[in-house]
Motif scaffolding. Structure first.
Motif, PDB file in Angstrom:
ATOM      1  N   PHE A   1       1.085  -0.735   0.128  1.00 44.27           N
ATOM      2  CA  PHE A   1      -0.182   0.034  -0.043  1.00 44.27           C
ATOM      3  C   PHE A   1       1.126   1.764  -0.015  1.00 44.27           C
TER       4      PHE A   1
ATOM      5  N   PRO B   1      -3.619   0.924  -2.728  1.00 40.35           N
ATOM      6  CA  PRO B   1      -4.864   1.903  -1.219  1.00 40.35           C
ATOM      7  C   PRO B   1      -3.695   2.782  -1.205  1.00 40.35           C
TER       8      PRO B   1
ATOM      9  N   TRP C   1     -12.518   6.852   5.405  1.00 39.70           N
ATOM     10  CA  TRP C   1     -12.482   6.544   3.755  1.00 39.70           C
ATOM     11  C   TRP C   1     -13.366   7.277   2.798  1.00 39.70           C
TER      12      TRP C   1
ATOM     13  N   GLU D   1     -13.694   3.370  -1.199  1.00 34.70           N
ATOM     14  CA  GLU D   1     -13.269   2.506  -1.241  1.00 34.70           C
ATOM     15  C   GLU D   1     -11.467   1.786  -1.077  1.00 34.70           C
ATOM     16  N   ARG D   2     -10.402   2.306  -1.248  1.00 35.34           N
ATOM     17  CA  ARG D   2      -9.016   1.747  -1.184  1.00 35.34           C
ATOM     18  C   ARG D   2      -8.426   3.134  -0.562  1.00 35.34           C
ATOM     19  N   THR D   3      -9.083   4.218  -0.435  1.00 31.80           N
ATOM     20  CA  THR D   3      -7.850   5.482  -0.069  1.00 31.80           C
ATOM     21  C   THR D   3      -8.893   6.279   1.538  1.00 31.80           C
TER      22      THR D   3
ATOM     23  N   SER E   1      -7.687  -4.305   7.579  1.00 36.44           N
ATOM     24  CA  SER E   1      -7.429  -5.442   5.504  1.00 36.44           C
ATOM     25  C   SER E   1      -8.373  -6.183   5.925  1.00 36.44           C
TER      26      SER E   1
END
Lengths: 289, 289
Positions: free
Chosen positions: B6, B59, B93, B96-98, B289
């Motif tokens: 990440f 991410p 968030w 969905e990935r930050t 995760s």
């Protein structure tokens, strides 16, 4: 023109006050922003001539930053303990009717300190009987002066850059946005004084920010709280419980220090700083005449 | 792309550091001056996209001032006592990935305090075994953080605006002309530390000027003496004799605090702040995760 008539100038860093003094009484006064920081040495003869043009063609006695390394000419410090007689004996005459009063320096227990201008007010307050000959005097300001008097002489003193720290914090950095309003006596000022009494200035000041972020301090009150911290730390470092403090000041700042001294267990007395200055410089003039 | 890979960003007020982290190890890093103070909220999506463009389409976990009211979006503080689990459970968030790591607040004995970013380093140091689970940690800087750890949790902390006061004094006002050089370890720094230990900051700082005027402090040494005063006051307010202090810092500032802690009777230990940050943010990433 009577011998007891002269012009007294309190020439500060950013401003100056001039008085035509007759028999120890200021009968005409002026204040402007032509302080030492905005002048070079060569400006002073014309500045003094202009003041004589307005207040009278009289002898001139100058106290303050005109005698510093950013002023007209650097006048050596007189070493504490010192009296008005010591100052009168060390005047720097720029011509036969224009003199600069020296400042004081103090060396005590490995510490050193200096003042220029405040010594006239502090010793003047004693000479005029506005304070006892043995007393603790405080002249709050950009650089607050705390002086011990014994037998009417300044024996030792300490300067705290209390006002300057507030000014710096108000202009730049983390707290500047919170410190845009005015400082007023009240609950937040007093809360600040008690926080300042912890003598942990760098942490207490961050608390101005933290209390603001967590909704405990509104914008209007932040300057009073921050000022309370700085003044509280200054007073706490200088007095024990029951100590009498004679505050030589203008009314507004003097009132804030009065509150802090009382809150921290001392006994405050107030002295008008202009009255003290005229008393001190008149006495020096008498001694030099 | 492995799940353990990440991007970690330590997004400060004036600068930021970004790392591509694989299996807990930073394998590519960058530092620039695009801190929160120079950005508006709408800038962040493009900034993050650009970092992904350089370090990988991965991410992203962000700590620091990006989560403040001058950052991307304001993430509520987690209240101390707090662990890395508490931070991982309160991530904000943005997609969905930050995610943005929350800061900490502390309410103790009528005082409040806040931090954003330092909590990752301080708790990371404990998680990685760089400091004991029960310890006093110091992260010196513009706003020095002092945190108590118990069982690996931050239980309470204090911020001192030690570095900011030095910066303000260097830029404007009475001492600015003396504070143009660099701060170095040595006799004048140590003398400053002992003066600072008097916990009378506003007076001790005026002494920089007084010692200069009276020829006791040359221009080259003035920054070291002034820095010593500020760091000495900071350390004195935080430790008793014999106290172990774990200093989480870059090498230069860490060394100055190490000297001050030792001089004032404490036992300093040094921890690399970048190592601690990567350890903390990697643990949060694992938990999330």
């Amino acid at each position: 023109m009577a011998a007891e008539t002269f012009i007294a100038i309190d020439w500060g860093t950013s401003s100056r006050r001039s008085h035509r003094v007759e028999g120890g009484v200021p009968i005409a006064s002026e204040r402007d922003e032509r302080g030492a920081a905005g002048l070079v040495a060569d400006d002073y003869p014309a500045e003094v001539a202009a003041i004589r043009g307005r207040l009278g063609d009289l002898p001139v006695m100058i106290a303050g930053m005109a005698g510093s390394n950013i002023g007209w000419r650097q006048v050596p410090y007189v070493e504490a303990p010192a009296t008005l007689d010591d100052l009168a004996g060390a005047l720097e005459w720029t011509d036969e009717r224009t003199a600069i009063v020296p400042g004081l320096c103090c060396r005590e227990a490995g510490r050193v300190d200096v003042m220029r201008g405040e010594e006239v007010q502090l010793l003047g307050a004693a000479a005029a009987g506005l304070v006892p000959p043995d007393a603790l005097l405080c002249q709050p300001g950009t650089h607050s002066k705390w002086a011990g008097l014994e037998g009417g002489a300044i024996t030792a003193f300490v300067t705290a850059m209390t006002g300057e720290l507030f000014a710096l914090l108000s202009r730049q950095g983390l707290l500047a946005r919170q410190l845009t309003g005015t400082v007023a006596p009240g609950a937040e000022f007093e809360r600040g004084v008690l926080e300042g009494a912890r003598c942990d200035l760098a942490a207490s000041l961050f608390g101005v920010r933290a209390r603001g972020l967590l909704g405990q301090l509104n914008g209007k009150d932040a300057p009073s709280y921050a000022s309370g911290i700085l003044i509280g730390a200054d007073v706490t470092a200088r007095i024990d419980s029951g100590r009498e403090v004679h505050i030589v000041s203008d009314p507004q700042l003097g009132h804030l220090y009065e509150i802090a001294v009382r809150l921290l267990g001392g006994k405050p007395y107030r002295v008008d700083s202009q009255l003290a200055f005229v008393a001190g410089i008149s006495r020096i003039w008498e001694l030099a005449s």
